[in-house]
Design a protein around this motif. Structure first.
Motif, PDB file in Angstrom:
ATOM      1  N   ALA A   1       0.761  -0.685   0.212  1.00 55.96           N
ATOM      2  CA  ALA A   1       0.060   0.049   0.157  1.00 55.96           C
ATOM      3  C   ALA A   1       1.283   0.855   0.090  1.00 55.96           C
ATOM      4  O   ALA A   1       0.559   2.514  -0.356  1.00 55.96           O
ATOM      5  CB  ALA A   1      -0.318   0.143   0.947  1.00 55.96           C
ATOM      6  N   PHE A   2       1.803   1.200   0.272  1.00 56.66           N
ATOM      7  CA  PHE A   2       2.517   2.443   1.021  1.00 56.66           C
ATOM      8  C   PHE A   2       3.261   2.546  -0.347  1.00 56.66           C
ATOM      9  O   PHE A   2       3.844   3.409  -0.796  1.00 56.66           O
ATOM     10  CB  PHE A   2       3.822   1.866   1.847  1.00 56.66           C
ATOM     11  N   VAL A   3       3.799   1.743  -1.363  1.00 58.09           N
ATOM     12  CA  VAL A   3       4.309   1.618  -2.292  1.00 58.09           C
ATOM     13  C   VAL A   3       3.790   2.108  -3.348  1.00 58.09           C
ATOM     14  O   VAL A   3       4.094   3.271  -4.092  1.00 58.09           O
ATOM     15  CB  VAL A   3       5.405   0.396  -3.179  1.00 58.09           C
ATOM     16  N   ALA A   4       2.105   1.776  -3.685  1.00 58.79           N
ATOM     17  CA  ALA A   4       1.108   2.269  -4.769  1.00 58.79           C
ATOM     18  C   ALA A   4       0.622   4.037  -3.983  1.00 58.79           C
ATOM     19  O   ALA A   4       0.780   4.337  -5.210  1.00 58.79           O
ATOM     20  CB  ALA A   4       0.027   1.164  -4.324  1.00 58.79           C
TER      21      ALA A   4
ATOM     22  N   ALA B   1       1.154   9.108  -6.505  1.00 60.87           N
ATOM     23  CA  ALA B   1       1.400  10.838  -5.761  1.00 60.87           C
ATOM     24  C   ALA B   1       2.871  11.477  -6.387  1.00 60.87           C
ATOM     25  O   ALA B   1       3.136  12.127  -6.583  1.00 60.87           O
ATOM     26  CB  ALA B   1       2.279  10.664  -4.291  1.00 60.87           C
ATOM     27  N   ILE B   2       3.740  10.697  -6.680  1.00 57.10           N
ATOM     28  CA  ILE B   2       4.513  11.013  -7.901  1.00 57.10           C
ATOM     29  C   ILE B   2       4.397  11.115  -9.251  1.00 57.10           C
ATOM     30  O   ILE B   2       4.757  11.823  -9.848  1.00 57.10           O
ATOM     31  CB  ILE B   2       6.144   9.965  -7.986  1.00 57.10           C
ATOM     32  N   ALA B   3       3.656  10.479  -9.406  1.00 56.18           N
ATOM     33  CA  ALA B   3       3.116  10.301 -11.153  1.00 56.18           C
ATOM     34  C   ALA B   3       1.836  11.850 -10.919  1.00 56.18           C
ATOM     35  O   ALA B   3       2.300  12.615 -11.840  1.00 56.18           O
ATOM     36  CB  ALA B   3       2.176   9.297 -11.431  1.00 56.18           C
TER      37      ALA B   3
ATOM     38  N   PHE C   1       1.219  17.795 -12.465  1.00 53.62           N
ATOM     39  CA  PHE C   1       0.771  19.260 -12.417  1.00 53.62           C
ATOM     40  C   PHE C   1       2.465  19.932 -11.993  1.00 53.62           C
ATOM     41  O   PHE C   1       2.521  21.222 -12.574  1.00 53.62           O
ATOM     42  CB  PHE C   1       0.957  19.693 -10.861  1.00 53.62           C
ATOM     43  N   LEU C   2       3.425  19.515 -11.956  1.00 58.15           N
ATOM     44  CA  LEU C   2       4.850  20.080 -12.246  1.00 58.15           C
ATOM     45  C   LEU C   2       5.167  20.265 -14.092  1.00 58.15           C
ATOM     46  O   LEU C   2       5.906  21.456 -14.383  1.00 58.15           O
ATOM     47  CB  LEU C   2       6.315  19.047 -11.895  1.00 58.15           C
ATOM     48  N   ALA C   3       5.007  19.459 -14.811  1.00 60.98           N
ATOM     49  CA  ALA C   3       5.054  19.295 -16.754  1.00 60.98           C
ATOM     50  C   ALA C   3       4.979  20.759 -16.981  1.00 60.98           C
ATOM     51  O   ALA C   3       5.920  21.164 -17.494  1.00 60.98           O
ATOM     52  CB  ALA C   3       4.135  17.844 -16.627  1.00 60.98           C
TER      53      ALA C   3
END
Lengths: 313, 297
Positions: free
Chosen positions: B30-33, B38-40, B45-47
């Protein structure tokens, strides 16, 4: 304040109403000059033909013209689209983001800042940027899509895609709403989740039976303000049309809001064009009253929400 | 209605799955998912900002191609924006509008919010509901008569019609300040009153020091509002290029530099940068202020 003795109010409570009036006076003046008077004046102008120089009484002509003015109905349909698609997209996306942040264990502050940041980008700057990014010829967006074998449309240049493009822009700038939802989510008492978990409720069930009811006042509030902002939608649509069409609107050149093909026309833009570019201020007043009536309906709903919220505390 | 204040980041970690039976493996999954998602999302958002920055540094020829990475880093583009447009004047005008507007708004809205939050009088609730109504109604509703009013004073064609009304309070700022002031315990102000302080000294000595975060948030919001405002300047200053603000300038920038997307993007960044910088300097004030605008039942 139950601590006060009714019979003998303290000396400093005397004349409180008058003193309050004194403190309120700047705003009361502002209310009169910039709200009450203009509102009454708008009603007056709506029965006249007025171009800043000549004023002529025309009775109900301006109101009658409303039914012949296709651009009014066009903008009403566009606004309805925004209310039905853009507002829910924003609310759902903001809630999903807030949920995501509450589940994070590392880098919470960083992620929250990144999600919030785009909402700070000035509207004009953000819209100009998106028109460039989604430009089919030179923008990177369609090229990224091409990597996945998708041929992107002519976003801001295609009547069918212009509003969805603005919806993407709106979702990018959803940070404010996310922060509000985040605060609401964190206010849900933890023991409710624990109790639900003991009863065997999975994550989805917990969300539906605990989270949603607990944050529903905040959701409601955001949805209503979202609708009111959709009714006022102006800057993003105006800039998108202007930049995508390449119009200047400087030395008297005519720029008709709504490009492409009226897809981005909203009532405030139509009002602006009518009143301050064509100088038909009488008819613009009718449009203003229409805008007033529709936003007032939702404002009243909002006020009821407020009153209910105040009663609870 | 109460006011919620965002908790600090450490408290955000709400371990919901305390009693999850799946054990450590599942929790790690769950942590990894969640973090992968969130990173994706963060990259998405930054792109836009990254692509704008990359384009701002290209040559104008390259900006018209489909390439994503600049061949050379043309930092001179930023200087060229100032050389080829009235950017400097727009910036000064924007600072005038935002600076005076913020000052006027704070000075005029604090007393009103004070009265709404602390005085008991008939019609107090009606006044508050009226403030909310004014806050929610579209500015276009009253545009015609107000424009006529300023035209009569011969002040159209400049920014004064936008700045001067802020001397008479701003509904959103009043609302926000009132929300903040009602969280200050009454005991403080009543103690001051019992000690013989007047309304004014209570405001200055007791309320203002305690309301500093609220005032800071209102000032920041108002500054940003003015900085971003497009409708107001478009209505009053469009016809007079001497009074243009950054938002007006940027809105027409592309039209005058039509093949120079690089300069347009550089200008876009220049308009955005101050806001981002201020945000990082005053992040806490900001997030707390945003939270104030939400209602909690």
């Amino acid at each position: 304040m139950a601590s006060h003795v009714r019979a003998a109010p303290p000396r400093w409570r005397r004349g409180e109403g008058l003193r309050a009036l004194l403190w309120l006076s700047p705003w009361l003046t502002g209310f009169t000059i910039f709200f009450a008077y203009p509102l009454a004046s708008t009603v007056y102008f709506s029965f006249h033909r007025y171009d800043l120089f000549t004023l002529e009484f025309v009775g109900l002509d301006n109101y009658r013209y409303l039914f012949d003015d296709e651009r009014v109905w066009l903008s009403a349909r566009n606004t309805l689209w925004l209310v039905v698609f853009m507002v829910p997209a924003q609310v759902v996306f903001a809630l999903a983001l807030a949920q995501l942040v509450t589940r994070l264990k590392a880098g919470v502050g960083l992620f929250r800042t990144i999600f919030y940041l785009p909402s700070l980008v000035p509207l004009v700057a953000g819209t100009v940027a998106f028109v460039f990014l989604m430009n089919p010829a030179t923008g990177p967006w369609n090229q990224l899509l091409a990597l996945f074998g998708v041929t992107g449309p002519d976003w801001f240049g295609d009547p069918a895609w212009a509003k969805p493009s603005l919806t993407l822009l709106a979702m990018w700038g959803v940070g404010n709403l996310m922060v509000i939802f985040l605060a609401a989510l964190l206010d849900v008492p933890r023991h409710l989740y624990e109790a639900a978990a003991l009863d065997g409720a999975g994550p989805w069930r917990q969300f539906r039976s605990v989270t949603l009811p607990m944050i529903s006042p905040v959701l409601m509030f955001s949805a209503i303000t979202g609708v009111i902002y959709a009714l006022q939608y102006f800057t993003q649509a105006m800039i998108a049309s202007r930049v995508a069409s390449g119009a200047t609107d400087s030395a008297g050149t005519s720029f008709l809001p709504g490009y492409p093909d009226g897809a981005l026309l909203t009532l405030p833009q139509h009002l602006f064009q009518t009143g301050f570019r064509d100088w038909s201020m009488g008819y613009a007043s009718v449009l203003a009253l229409m805008l007033f009536a529709t936003s007032m309906v939702f404002t009243l709903i909002l006020l009821r929400q407020f009153r209910r919220a105040e009663e609870l505390t | 209605m109460t006011v919620t204040v965002t908790r600090r980041a450490e408290e955000v970690r709400a371990p919901r799955r305390a009693a999850a039976p799946g054990g450590r493996r599942r929790r790690r999954l769950a942590f990894v998912a969640t973090h992968a998602i969130a990173i994706a999302v963060a990259l998405m958002f930054l792109a836009p900002l990254v692509f704008v920055a990359l384009t701002a540094l290209m040559t104008d020829e390259q900006a018209l191609t489909s390439e994503l990475w600049p061949d050379d880093w043309n930092w001179g583009n930023f200087a060229e924006v100032f050389a080829k447009s009235d950017m400097l004047r727009w910036t000064l005008n924007t600072f005038l509008y935002a600076g005076l507007g913020t000052l006027f708004t704070v000075v005029s809205s604090v007393p009103v919010a004070y009265a709404l939050a602390r005085f008991r009088f008939r019609g107090r609730r009606a006044a508050f509901l009226l403030v909310i109504t004014m806050m929610m109604l579209p500015p276009q509703v009253i545009a015609v008569p107000v424009y006529v009013l300023w035209a009569r004073f011969d002040l159209t064609g400049g920014l004064w019609p936008l700045i001067l009304p802020m001397l008479l309070g701003d509904a959103f700022s009043i609302f926000l300040l009132r929300q903040f002031l009602i969280t200050i315990p009454r005991e403080y102000t009543e103690a001051a009153r019992v000690d013989g302080c007047s309304d004014l000294t209570t405001l200055l000595r007791v309320i203002l020091p305690m309301a500093r975060p609220g005032i800071a948030a209102v000032a920041l919001f108002q500054f940003f509002y003015c900085w971003n405002d497009y409708y107001g300047p478009l209505l009053y200053a469009q016809t007079n290029e001497h009074s243009w603000t950054l938002s007006l300038g940027l809105a027409t920038f592309k039209a005058f530099h039509s093949v120079q997307w690089n300069l347009t993007m550089a200008a876009t960044l220049l308009v955005t940068a101050p806001v981002i910088i201020v945000f990082f300097l005053a992040q806490r004030v900001f997030i707390e202020g945003v939270t104030l605008t939400g209602v909690k039942g």
